[in-house]
Design a protein around this motif. Structure first.
Motif, PDB file in Angstrom:
ATOM      1  N   SER A 198       0.825  -1.201   0.000  1.00  0.00           N
ATOM      2  CA  SER A 198       0.000   0.000   0.000  1.00  0.00           C
ATOM      3  C   SER A 198       0.866   1.260   0.000  1.00  0.00           C
ATOM      4  O   SER A 198       0.553   2.256  -0.672  1.00  0.00           O
ATOM      5  CB  SER A 198      -0.925   0.006   1.220  1.00  0.00           C
ATOM      6  N   MET A 199       1.963   1.225   0.756  1.00  0.00           N
ATOM      7  CA  MET A 199       2.880   2.363   0.785  1.00  0.00           C
ATOM      8  C   MET A 199       3.536   2.573  -0.577  1.00  0.00           C
ATOM      9  O   MET A 199       3.707   3.708  -1.041  1.00  0.00           O
ATOM     10  CB  MET A 199       3.955   2.137   1.847  1.00  0.00           C
ATOM     11  N   GLU A 200       3.904   1.468  -1.229  1.00  0.00           N
ATOM     12  CA  GLU A 200       4.507   1.574  -2.557  1.00  0.00           C
ATOM     13  C   GLU A 200       3.504   2.129  -3.561  1.00  0.00           C
ATOM     14  O   GLU A 200       3.865   2.936  -4.435  1.00  0.00           O
ATOM     15  CB  GLU A 200       5.016   0.203  -2.998  1.00  0.00           C
ATOM     16  N   PHE A 201       2.251   1.717  -3.435  1.00  0.00           N
ATOM     17  CA  PHE A 201       1.211   2.281  -4.310  1.00  0.00           C
ATOM     18  C   PHE A 201       1.074   3.777  -4.070  1.00  0.00           C
ATOM     19  O   PHE A 201       1.025   4.569  -5.010  1.00  0.00           O
ATOM     20  CB  PHE A 201      -0.128   1.588  -4.050  1.00  0.00           C
ATOM     21  N   ALA A 202       1.039   4.162  -2.799  1.00  0.00           N
ATOM     22  CA  ALA A 202       0.856   5.574  -2.470  1.00  0.00           C
ATOM     23  C   ALA A 202       1.984   6.432  -3.035  1.00  0.00           C
ATOM     24  O   ALA A 202       1.744   7.487  -3.630  1.00  0.00           O
ATOM     25  CB  ALA A 202       0.766   5.748  -0.951  1.00  0.00           C
ATOM     26  N   CYS A 203       3.222   5.976  -2.855  1.00  0.00           N
ATOM     27  CA  CYS A 203       4.377   6.808  -3.220  1.00  0.00           C
ATOM     28  C   CYS A 203       4.810   6.625  -4.673  1.00  0.00           C
ATOM     29  O   CYS A 203       4.994   7.605  -5.401  1.00  0.00           O
ATOM     30  CB  CYS A 203       5.544   6.502  -2.292  1.00  0.00           C
ATOM     31  N   HIS A 204       4.980   5.381  -5.095  1.00  0.00           N
ATOM     32  CA  HIS A 204       5.539   5.132  -6.423  1.00  0.00           C
ATOM     33  C   HIS A 204       4.501   5.298  -7.526  1.00  0.00           C
ATOM     34  O   HIS A 204       4.825   5.762  -8.627  1.00  0.00           O
ATOM     35  CB  HIS A 204       6.142   3.735  -6.485  1.00  0.00           C
ATOM     36  N   PRO A 248      12.606  -2.188  -1.308  1.00  0.00           N
ATOM     37  CA  PRO A 248      13.643  -1.534  -2.111  1.00  0.00           C
ATOM     38  C   PRO A 248      13.098  -0.343  -2.896  1.00  0.00           C
ATOM     39  O   PRO A 248      13.824   0.635  -3.123  1.00  0.00           O
ATOM     40  CB  PRO A 248      14.117  -2.650  -3.047  1.00  0.00           C
ATOM     41  N   ILE A 249      11.841  -0.402  -3.285  1.00  0.00           N
ATOM     42  CA  ILE A 249      11.235   0.704  -4.033  1.00  0.00           C
ATOM     43  C   ILE A 249      11.228   1.971  -3.197  1.00  0.00           C
ATOM     44  O   ILE A 249      11.666   3.040  -3.638  1.00  0.00           O
ATOM     45  CB  ILE A 249       9.800   0.337  -4.468  1.00  0.00           C
ATOM     46  N   LEU A 250      10.743   1.864  -1.957  1.00  0.00           N
ATOM     47  CA  LEU A 250      10.672   3.048  -1.093  1.00  0.00           C
ATOM     48  C   LEU A 250      12.061   3.500  -0.672  1.00  0.00           C
ATOM     49  O   LEU A 250      12.334   4.704  -0.579  1.00  0.00           O
ATOM     50  CB  LEU A 250       9.802   2.751   0.122  1.00  0.00           C
TER      51      LEU A 250
END
Length: 227
Positions: free
Chosen positions: A110-116, A195-197
């Motif tokens: 969910s965090m990766e969706f929000a940011c990336h 790794p994305i964040l």
């Protein structure tokens, strides 16, 4: 009409109508800008001067898309109304809630969706004083699925083993120590397991920080200098 960075407020008879952020406006904000907005909003909350919003109008404005400034990972505690704490409205924040504000695979996604994907500029892990989940892990509570959930918080308890004082849930100072450790460990876990964040943070596209909500005052103490 009042102009602020990234938002336009139209003052009418039914409260403030806050324009929902566009992608272009979000792109112009930096992670530091977003932190400053949250700090200012929290100050208004503490002072009892939160914005009167026209939610009916905001709902209509948000229909076609969303570009929230940040994602906040909070405990489920009903005494921590996240949007109110930062004086934000509809479309301003992604909020993930789980007892003890720890991360798992779904929340990381969910965090990766929000940011990336969506472009949010900030990940905020928000712990709070008097946390029931933290007290339960200190007391070694065992009950159904709660047992496995509390196991996710045990690293924070272990990290607080050097505390010089009574290590019990009735000692608010110790509870606060474990709460802070849990936030710091969660931040490090986000960086390690996403790794994305981590890459986005290294490129200064986002910041990953923590905060502790004080139930007695409503103030959030930000933990920005986490390494």
């Amino acid at each position: 009409m009042e102009e602020k960075k990234g938002i336009t407020l139209n003052i009418g008879g039914e409260g403030l109508i806050e324009d929902v952020l566009t992608k272009e406006e979000l792109d112009r904000l930096t992670p530091s800008d977003v932190i400053a907005l949250l700090k200012a909003g929290n100050q208004r909350f503490v002072q009892g001067a939160i914005t009167l919003r026209n939610h009916r109008e905001q709902v209509r404005k948000a229909v076609k898309g969303q570009y929230p400034k940040a994602i906040v990972l909070s405990c489920i505690d009903s005494r921590v109304p996240v949007e109110d704490v930062f004086d934000r409205g509809i479309g301003d924040l992604f909020v993930a809630r789980i007892a003890g504000n720890f991360v798992n695979e779904d929340i990381l996604g969910s965090m990766e969706f929000a940011c990336h994907v969506t472009g949010s500029k900030l990940v905020l892990v928000l712990g709070h004083k008097h946390c029931g989940a933290i007290k339960s892990v200190i007391d070694d509570v065992k009950l159904g699925n709660i047992t496995r959930m509390l196991a996710k918080l045990k690293p924070a308890l272990e990290a607080s083993s050097g505390y010089d004082g009574e290590k019990s849930s009735t000692n608010e100072d110790f509870v606060q120590r474990v709460t802070e450790q849990n936030v710091l460990l969660t931040i490090n876990q986000i960086r390690k397991e996403s790794p994305i964040l981590a890459e986005m943070e290294q490129k200064d596209q986002i910041k990953i920080i923590g905060g502790i909500y004080d139930m007695d005052t409503g103030k959030v103490d930000f933990l920005e200098d986490v390494t």
